[in-house]
Enzyme design. Structure first.
Site, PDB file in Angstrom:
ATOM      1  N   ASP A  61     -44.579  25.021  41.369  1.00 49.38           N
ATOM      2  CA  ASP A  61     -45.346  23.862  41.850  1.00 49.38           C
ATOM      3  C   ASP A  61     -44.463  22.653  42.176  1.00 49.38           C
ATOM      4  O   ASP A  61     -44.901  21.729  42.852  1.00 49.38           O
ATOM      5  CB  ASP A  61     -46.377  23.423  40.801  1.00 49.38           C
ATOM      6  N   THR A  93     -40.862  25.823  37.663  1.00 45.78           N
ATOM      7  CA  THR A  93     -42.235  25.922  38.161  1.00 45.78           C
ATOM      8  C   THR A  93     -42.228  25.974  39.672  1.00 45.78           C
ATOM      9  O   THR A  93     -41.495  25.213  40.322  1.00 45.78           O
ATOM     10  CB  THR A  93     -43.162  24.761  37.730  1.00 45.78           C
TER      11      THR A  93
END
Ligand code: F6P
Length: 457
Positions: free
Chosen positions: A213, A211
């Site tokens: 993020d 990810t």
């Protein structure tokens, strides 16, 4: 990296049973003989590096939390010729997905002689939907997939139940399942491995942390994050050029980061040109004498240009008037567009004060996650794929591979599945951002710690 807290952690790794088969890999076992060695289960590294914490643990008679090193084991649970492997990629795109799939396929094939490998199409739903069917994967199928971004297998959010997925694994006699995904995928991996053990099946489930993020706990970083930051930095640099090119120019960049502001913080740091970084972990007021708009005003009066970087999850309470946006298929709340909202508020603020400004808004969201990885992510992805295979062949299960303190380790999925990593506002990373931007430590009016002070304009 920030946001990792240990404390009462059990990092023990589950295994499917005895390791009865010798590894076909030609590695050594004697340090110092010039031949790289197999890794022993007893080789572990400390999770918490703080000396005082370690002393406390030892004084209390506890063994400090430690993580098993990843790498090839000399004894395997599975006889390689009997292994059928499945690989699935889930969630949003991320640089390096294809690299991890390629590394898994090549390691299974060349180092263990596993010939039966399938790629599940379009995420978890590919386990139940017949079209398109799982795709057989041979080395020639993955030869150059790492040169492109995206996921050549396809990805998606959400999907069938753990029961339905295990029905597939059982029916297809899959021995090792590799799940490349983010926090939602790790939760699914935990549910699948629990269903497998309920049924008494011998199927290894290994996760790989994907990810941009960077919100998966314990690991130094998720793969793809640093590539996303490199690309986001270009947007911040562009915002700076635009801001400088106009009197009272404001370059505003919105970046991904639903609940964790790592991309915004790190791209601002990498660029060195941002003056304000707004992230979900650090609350801020928009209005009032110490709010963001007043701080931006002071900056424009003194320097006549400013660069603002905002993470998509920041300031959501300004947008969520009725809370009716619902959730996506992964169960994540659908966010409002804080970038456009801020642009409107900045324009309105300066119009109200009779100050002419030029706001340039840049939103590179999907561009930063669909590219192939930079060299450092490509290296990370290769190693993650290799170590995922080594763990599965040894019969280790319900684990995620990842890098902790620079070393590749096994992290139990049960420790990861229900935690989200966030940027700790007391961590040196955020301190560096504050120093680099010069923004106030707090942009809050009613601050119990006293009024916020702008260190420099
Ligand atoms: O995977 C994480 C992420 O990049 C988030 O930052 C973002 O909110 C989300 O994906 C958006 O993905 P999609 O539009 O594909 O659902």
């Amino acid at each position: 990296m920030s946001g990792n807290t240990g404390g009462e952690l059990d990092f023990s790794i589950e295994t499917l049973g005895p390791a009865r088969h010798a590894s076909p890999m030609a590695l050594g076992s004697q340090p110092g003989d010039g031949i790289v060695d197999f890794v022993d289960d007893g080789q572990r590294i400390l999770f918490d590096l703080d000396l005082a914490t370690i002393r406390e643990e030892l004084t209390a008679g506890h063994e400090p939390a430690a993580l098993e090193l990843a790498g090839p084991r000399s004894r395997l649970h599975f006889r390689p010729s009997e292994v059928r492997a499945a690989i699935v990629t889930t969630g949003g795109l991320c640089p390096g997905i294809n690299d991890v799939v390629r590394s898994i396929v090549l390691t299974l094939n060349w180092h263990y002689g596993v010939r039966e490998i399938v790629g599940i199409r379009y995420g978890l739903r590919g386990f139940v939907e017949p079209h398109p069917p799982p795709r057989p994967l041979k080395p020639e199928d993955v030869r150059s997939v790492h040169r492109e971004g995206g996921s050549f297998l396809g990805s998606s959010r959400g999907g069938p139940t753990a029961k339905e997925i295990v029905d597939f694994l059982d029916r297809e006699a899959i021995a090792t399942l590799f799940m490349i995904g983010g926090d939602g995928t790790m939760k699914a991996a935990l549910a699948i491995s629990e269903e497998i053990s309920r049924r008494g099946l011998a199927i290894a489930v290994v996760g790989v942390p994907k990810t941009i993020d960077n919100d998966i706990p314990f690991v130094d970083a998720t793969f793809g994050m640093i590539t996303a930051v490199s690309l986001a930095r270009q947007a911040v640099d562009a915002a700076h050029a635009e801001a400088q090119g106009a009197l009272n120019g404001v370059g505003l960049v919105r970046l991904m980061g639903r609940e964790s502001g790592f991309i915004a913080a790190q791209s601002a740091l990498a660029s060195g040109e941002a003056n304000f970084v707004l992230i979900p972990e650090v609350p801020f007021d928009l209005d009032g004498p110490h709010g963001f708009l007043a701080c931006l005003h002071r900056r424009l009066v003194s320097r006549h240009h400013a660069v603002v970087v905002v993470a998509e999850g920041a300031g959501q309470h300004y947008l969520d008037e009725d809370g009716s946006r619902g959730c996506d298929a992964s169960g994540n709340p659908v966010l409002g567009d804080i970038g456009r909202y801020l642009r409107g508020r900045i324009v309105a603020h300066f119009a109200e004060h009779g100050v002419p400004v030029t706001v340039k808004y840049i939103d590179p969201s999907y561009m930063i996650r669909s590219a192939p990885p930079t060299a450092s992510d490509a290296i990370y992805c290769q190693q993650l794929g290799q170590n995922a295979v080594h763990a599965a062949m040894a019969g280790k299960t319900a684990l995620m591979v990842g890098r902790v303190h620079g070393q590749q380790v096994h992290v139990p999925i049960r420790a990861v599945a229900n935690r989200r990593r966030k940027l700790d506002p007391e961590h040196p990373l955020w301190r560096s951002v504050l120093q680099s931007t010069g923004q106030p430590v707090r942009m809050i009016n009613e601050d119990p710690a006293g009024p916020a002070v702008t260190p420099h304009p």
